[in-house]
Motif scaffolding. Structure first.
Motif, PDB file in Angstrom:
ATOM      1  N   GLY A 262       0.804  -1.221   0.000  1.00  0.00           N
ATOM      2  CA  GLY A 262       0.000   0.000   0.000  1.00  0.00           C
ATOM      3  C   GLY A 262       0.832   1.265   0.000  1.00  0.00           C
ATOM      4  O   GLY A 262       0.328   2.343  -0.341  1.00  0.00           O
ATOM      5  N   ASP A 263       2.127   1.155   0.401  1.00  0.00           N
ATOM      6  CA  ASP A 263       3.017   2.327   0.376  1.00  0.00           C
ATOM      7  C   ASP A 263       3.352   2.694  -1.069  1.00  0.00           C
ATOM      8  O   ASP A 263       3.379   1.851  -1.965  1.00  0.00           O
ATOM      9  CB  ASP A 263       4.317   2.038   1.126  1.00  0.00           C
ATOM     10  N   LYS A 264       3.626   3.982  -1.254  1.00  0.00           N
ATOM     11  CA  LYS A 264       4.130   4.444  -2.542  1.00  0.00           C
ATOM     12  C   LYS A 264       5.641   4.587  -2.448  1.00  0.00           C
ATOM     13  O   LYS A 264       6.166   5.079  -1.447  1.00  0.00           O
ATOM     14  CB  LYS A 264       3.498   5.782  -2.923  1.00  0.00           C
ATOM     15  N   VAL A 265       6.334   4.153  -3.492  1.00  0.00           N
ATOM     16  CA  VAL A 265       7.779   4.240  -3.490  1.00  0.00           C
ATOM     17  C   VAL A 265       8.254   4.683  -4.865  1.00  0.00           C
ATOM     18  O   VAL A 265       7.679   4.293  -5.881  1.00  0.00           O
ATOM     19  CB  VAL A 265       8.408   2.874  -3.105  1.00  0.00           C
ATOM     20  N   ASP A 266       9.282   5.531  -4.867  1.00  0.00           N
ATOM     21  CA  ASP A 266       9.875   5.983  -6.129  1.00  0.00           C
ATOM     22  C   ASP A 266      10.988   5.012  -6.527  1.00  0.00           C
ATOM     23  O   ASP A 266      11.920   4.761  -5.752  1.00  0.00           O
ATOM     24  CB  ASP A 266      10.450   7.394  -5.982  1.00  0.00           C
ATOM     25  N   ILE A 267      10.882   4.503  -7.739  1.00  0.00           N
ATOM     26  CA  ILE A 267      11.881   3.568  -8.256  1.00  0.00           C
ATOM     27  C   ILE A 267      12.551   4.212  -9.468  1.00  0.00           C
ATOM     28  O   ILE A 267      11.888   4.561 -10.448  1.00  0.00           O
ATOM     29  CB  ILE A 267      11.245   2.228  -8.653  1.00  0.00           C
ATOM     30  N   LYS A 268      13.859   4.379  -9.372  1.00  0.00           N
ATOM     31  CA  LYS A 268      14.616   4.961 -10.470  1.00  0.00           C
ATOM     32  C   LYS A 268      15.082   3.849 -11.391  1.00  0.00           C
ATOM     33  O   LYS A 268      15.678   2.870 -10.950  1.00  0.00           O
ATOM     34  CB  LYS A 268      15.820   5.747  -9.946  1.00  0.00           C
ATOM     35  N   ILE A 269      14.780   3.990 -12.679  1.00  0.00           N
ATOM     36  CA  ILE A 269      15.166   2.964 -13.644  1.00  0.00           C
ATOM     37  C   ILE A 269      15.946   3.593 -14.794  1.00  0.00           C
ATOM     38  O   ILE A 269      15.873   4.804 -15.038  1.00  0.00           O
ATOM     39  CB  ILE A 269      13.934   2.236 -14.215  1.00  0.00           C
ATOM     40  N   GLN A 270      16.685   2.732 -15.461  1.00  0.00           N
ATOM     41  CA  GLN A 270      17.378   3.125 -16.690  1.00  0.00           C
ATOM     42  C   GLN A 270      16.718   2.341 -17.814  1.00  0.00           C
ATOM     43  O   GLN A 270      16.732   1.109 -17.836  1.00  0.00           O
ATOM     44  CB  GLN A 270      18.871   2.780 -16.608  1.00  0.00           C
ATOM     45  N   SER A 271      16.098   3.055 -18.755  1.00  0.00           N
ATOM     46  CA  SER A 271      15.431   2.411 -19.872  1.00  0.00           C
ATOM     47  C   SER A 271      16.142   2.817 -21.153  1.00  0.00           C
ATOM     48  O   SER A 271      15.975   3.936 -21.642  1.00  0.00           O
ATOM     49  CB  SER A 271      13.949   2.826 -19.920  1.00  0.00           C
ATOM     50  N   GLY A 272      16.957   1.918 -21.670  1.00  0.00           N
ATOM     51  CA  GLY A 272      17.777   2.265 -22.822  1.00  0.00           C
ATOM     52  C   GLY A 272      18.809   3.302 -22.419  1.00  0.00           C
ATOM     53  O   GLY A 272      19.580   3.118 -21.486  1.00  0.00           O
ATOM     54  N   SER A 273      18.785   4.435 -23.103  1.00  0.00           N
ATOM     55  CA  SER A 273      19.750   5.504 -22.806  1.00  0.00           C
ATOM     56  C   SER A 273      19.174   6.564 -21.883  1.00  0.00           C
ATOM     57  O   SER A 273      19.860   7.514 -21.508  1.00  0.00           O
ATOM     58  CB  SER A 273      20.216   6.161 -24.117  1.00  0.00           C
ATOM     59  N   SER A 274      17.914   6.413 -21.519  1.00  0.00           N
ATOM     60  CA  SER A 274      17.269   7.444 -20.701  1.00  0.00           C
ATOM     61  C   SER A 274      16.942   6.916 -19.311  1.00  0.00           C
ATOM     62  O   SER A 274      16.662   5.739 -19.124  1.00  0.00           O
ATOM     63  CB  SER A 274      15.984   7.936 -21.383  1.00  0.00           C
TER      64      SER A 274
END
Length: 833
Positions: A314-326
């Motif tokens: 139920g918590d919200k969490v920010d997940i940083k991802i690398q998608s291709g070059s961005s």
């Protein structure tokens, strides 16, 4: 072998010499003296918080194998609350029942597991006690590599409870076989230490011992669950009764560097995203790379699990991802991992750790014998019908076997009985060429006379055999004693006392008498890995050759076959049963089959269908029915078959017992089960595969589901037969026999068969095959055979090779489809150059 030198005389001298040299060098360093005084103090402080845990394994076993009083499992636990809450490893109590907890002062309590989390390998056990000494828990942030630690537990044997080993913290943040980080230590951790305390020199628990690495050449490599992980799990147990784990709905893959233990500069690759999951909803896609969760960078799966455990569903969490070059940051609302509910059961024999408590005698009520039951006597293997059972002594001094022959005449004379025992002994010890008979006599004991033979079995030991005749049965009691114990007079008396206690009676009213009879007129319940369970009469058994999904009655005339597959998307019970009906009807000609109207019923709490049928290949009819139902994404088919003439009360009772007991328990399913394709959905009976015989220069197209009969895996053999249900296509290639001689031989064989049996009818004709190949054709019909059939034989010659091809099909399966398929296979015959 050099590392074991300390256990030899020369090694001991070397060790003592080294010890003296060290002593002459001066006093030990001051820190060693301080340590020597410090360890006893912290152990004394912490030991009251460490308990030993013992119980009975709850794994199912063969009914003929003993669940005896010595069949126990043990581990260690740490008191975390004064009212009897104990933390231990999940693997210690997962398959344990009738738990007993022993505190450091020797007080014994009955206990039961209340919570379990296999992911962290932690569980709670509760005992009914007050005023206990809970352990002091440290903080993981205070743990330092190199600091002195002690492990307290119950290694190897329950008699060694609260043993102490000392070492150091060898490493932190290890990730061996765990979702979370572990502490590495060189303090000795052995089987039974699991669940015990790893303490620092303040007497604080810094971890719960969980495993060691065991391999030849590897020493002092143990691991413990860090105390912060323990606190995290304990908090969840207290608040929610379980560990509430966040669910993202994806599979993550580590980099090669992370897998082999190198520092990794790459994050976790998304290998799969579950549709309709929180991750999918946030836009995370396959091949994206996780960089961080919240403020924590993640490069390994342990990093990920350590980071995600700080959040709740139920918590919200920010997940940083690398998608291709961005790069991108995705905000995800976490779901919850669904866990299987843990069910705790008590032994059906009672809550005592010793299932045989109060039992001083043992026997078989059905076969009518009994004897004394010393505490050290352990029952071993017992035959399915109980007519053979063996016992061993817990200390390994002797073994005892009892066999009952129910087909023996009471009229054997004492001489014949002694000869029978001697003959049995010769058969059993035929490899003991030095066996010597020491005593042979017929003992005229009032009411229970017996024949007795004592022999020495080579250098292994001594055997005493006693034989009793009673009510048409021969009871043979055989005691084997090792050589070193046989000549001990005190031991001899105890062995003879045990043999003398054997009686040809069983007192059902004697509560001190344990009954080991396996005879039953009731039903036995079977459960498979798909959660399916049902009851069958006790005289039924699982098939040894066709797998655990087949069952047979005692004469193998009746059988039950179980098949479990996954339900494909959109499949229904009606559509499934209709496919099976059409498949059956396509296989047998109408004259040789019957099919009942489908019957709707309820099985395992869901709609089901019963399809009854019968079929024959000739004179003998087989019958049966199949039960179909779909539950929890799986299709369950239970097929019952029997001779058609067997219909009656027995089969009605079998069906009643079966259908009333069918259950599916999702919690008992193998958690690793995935999608199991129903091959019938994919099967195409008309699909063909090419077959080539390079040596004999021919090829043809054979239906894929036909079976190739062959003596060897050589495609170029002279004779080849392709088999289907009720028929075959057979090819014989001969480079030495001419076309004319082959015809002469076949003419003679056909005439002889007709002469011997006028019902065997044949005709012959000359035909042209494959456009321009001259051939002789024989059409054969044998309607009165045990299995009526038709056969067509072709003989032809090409490339100096004479071919004889037989197309045989039983009348029972001579449908248009089957006949056309056989003809098409033959017509595909081509010659190779």
């Amino acid at each position: 072998m050099g590392k074991w030198n300390i256990y030899t005389k020369k090694g001991m001298i070397a060790l003592l010499t080294a010890f003296l040299l060290i002593s002459l060098q001066g006093p030990a360093p001051s820190y060693a003296a301080e340590l020597n005084s410090e360890v006893p103090k912290v152990v004394e402080k912490t030991s009251p918080s460490v308990v030993a845990i013992i119980g009975k394994p709850s794994k199912d076993s063969n009914k003929t194998m003993e669940k005896n009083r010595f069949n126990l499992a043990h581990g260690t636990g740490v008191i975390v609350e004064s009212n009897g809450v104990i933390v231990t490893n999940a693997h210690v109590v997962k398959d344990m029942k009738n738990i007993v907890v022993v505190t450091s002062n020797g007080t014994t309590y009955n206990g039961h597991a209340t919570n379990m989390d296999e992911e962290s390998d932690l569980a709670l056990v509760k005992i009914d006690a007050t005023g206990l000494s809970p352990a002091t828990l440290a903080s993981s942030s205070d743990i330092k590599v190199g600091e002195t630690v002690a492990a307290i537990g119950t290694p190897i044997s329950f008699a060694l409870r609260n043993s102490v080993t000392v070492g150091i913290v060898s490493g932190l943040d290890r990730s061996v076989s765990s979702q979370y980080q572990l502490i590495q230590t060189d303090a000795a951790i052995n089987p039974g230490n699991s669940g015990g305390a790893l303490i620092n020199m303040k007497g604080e628990v810094i971890g719960i011992n969980t495993m060691k690495y065991a391999e030849i050449g590897v020493e002092n490599l143990g691991f413990a669950i860090p105390i912060d992980t323990v606190k995290y799990v304990l908090k969840h147990f207290q608040l929610y009764g379980k560990v509430k784990r966040p669910y993202l709905g994806l599979e993550l893959e580590e980099s090669w560097e992370a897998v082999v233990g190198l520092p990794s500069s790459t994050g976790l690759r998304v290998a799969y995203v579950d549709p309709d999951s929180p991750a999918a909803g946030a836009g995370i896609q396959q091949d994206d790379v996780f960089v961080s969760i919240g403020t924590t960078n993640v490069k390994t799966l342990v990093d990920y699990n350590e980071a995600i455990k700080h959040y709740l569903p139920g918590d919200k969490v920010d997940i940083k991802i690398q998608s291709g070059s961005s790069a991108a940051t995705k905000s995800v609302t976490l779901g919850e991992v669904q866990q299987r509910e843990t069910k705790w059961t008590e032994d059906a024999e009672g809550s005592y750790l010793d299932a045989d408590r109060g039992k001083t005698k043992i026997g078989d009520s059905h076969l009518g014998w009994s004897m004394k039951y010393p505490a050290g006597l352990v029952k071993g293997r017992q035959s399915d019908d109980g007519d053979s059972v063996n016992f061993i002594d817990a200390k390994g001094e002797f073994s005892l076997s009892i066999t009952v022959d129910s087909k023996q005449s009471d009229e054997l004379s004492p001489s014949a009985l002694l000869s029978r025992l001697a003959s049995d002994e010769e058969d059993e010890y035929s490899d003991q060429s030095s066996a010597t008979i020491l005593e042979r006599q017929y003992v005229k004991r009032e009411g229970q006379p017996f024949a007795k033979i004592v022999s020495r079995s080579g250098d292994k030991g001594y055997v005493q055999t006693r034989g009793y005749l009673y009510k048409g049965k021969l009871y043979k009691v055989q005691l084997f004693v090792t050589k070193e114990h046989y000549n001990n007079d005190f031991k001899q008396n105890s062995y003879n006392d045990l043999l003398d206690s054997f009686k040809l009676s069983f007192d059902t009213k004697d509560e001190s008498l344990r009954d080991i009879s396996v005879y039953s007129s009731g039903n036995t319940t079977y459960t498979n890995e798909y959660g399916l369970s049902f009851a069958l009469p006790s005289n039924w058994q699982q098939g040894g050759y066709t797998g655990s999904s087949s069952f047979f009655n005692d004469d193998y005339s009746q059988a039950i076959h179980v098949r479990v597959t996954s339900a494909s998307s959109g499949d229904t019970l009606t559509a499934w049963a209709d496919r099976q009906t059409k498949q059956f009807e396509a296989q047998y000609a109408p004259k040789y089959r019957t099919m009942d109207e489908p019957v709707e019923l309820t099985l395992a709490g869901v709609p089901a269908m019963k399809l009854g049928y019968s079929n024959t290949l000739g004179k003998k009819w087989n019958a049966g029915y199949s039960l179909f139902f779909i539950k929890d994404k799986y299709k369950y088919e239970i097929g019952v078959s029997y001779p058609k003439d067997d219909k009656g009360t027995e089969l009605d009772e079998l069906e009643k017992a079966l259908t009333s007991s069918i259950k599916v328990d999702k919690d008992r399913m193998d958690q690793e089960l995935g999608f199991i394709q129903d091959l019938d959905e994919l099967a195409d009976p008309d699909r063909v595969v090419p077959f080539k015989n390079e040596k004999y220069k021919y090829a043809l197209q054979i239906p894929e589901n036909w079976t190739s009969m062959k003596s060897y895996d050589n495609k170029d053999q002279a004779n080849k037969t392709f088999v289907f249900t009720g028929g075959d296509l057979s090819i014989s290639a001969d480079s030495k026999t001419s076309f004319d001689n082959a015809i002469k031989d076949e003419d003679a064989a056909q005439k002889k068969s007709h002469t011997n049996d006028k019902e065997y009818v044949y005709s012959d004709s000359e035909v042209t095959l494959f456009q321009n190949v001259k051939a002789k054709k024989y059409d054969i019909s044998y309607a009165t055979a045990k299995i009526p059939y038709k056969e067509t034989i072709y003989i032809f010659n090409q490339n100096q090779i004479t071919y004889t091809v037989s197309l045989r099909i039983d009348e029972a399966v001579r449908t248009e489809v089957n006949e056309a398929r056989l003809t098409k296979a033959f017509e595909s015959f081509t010659f190779l150059k």
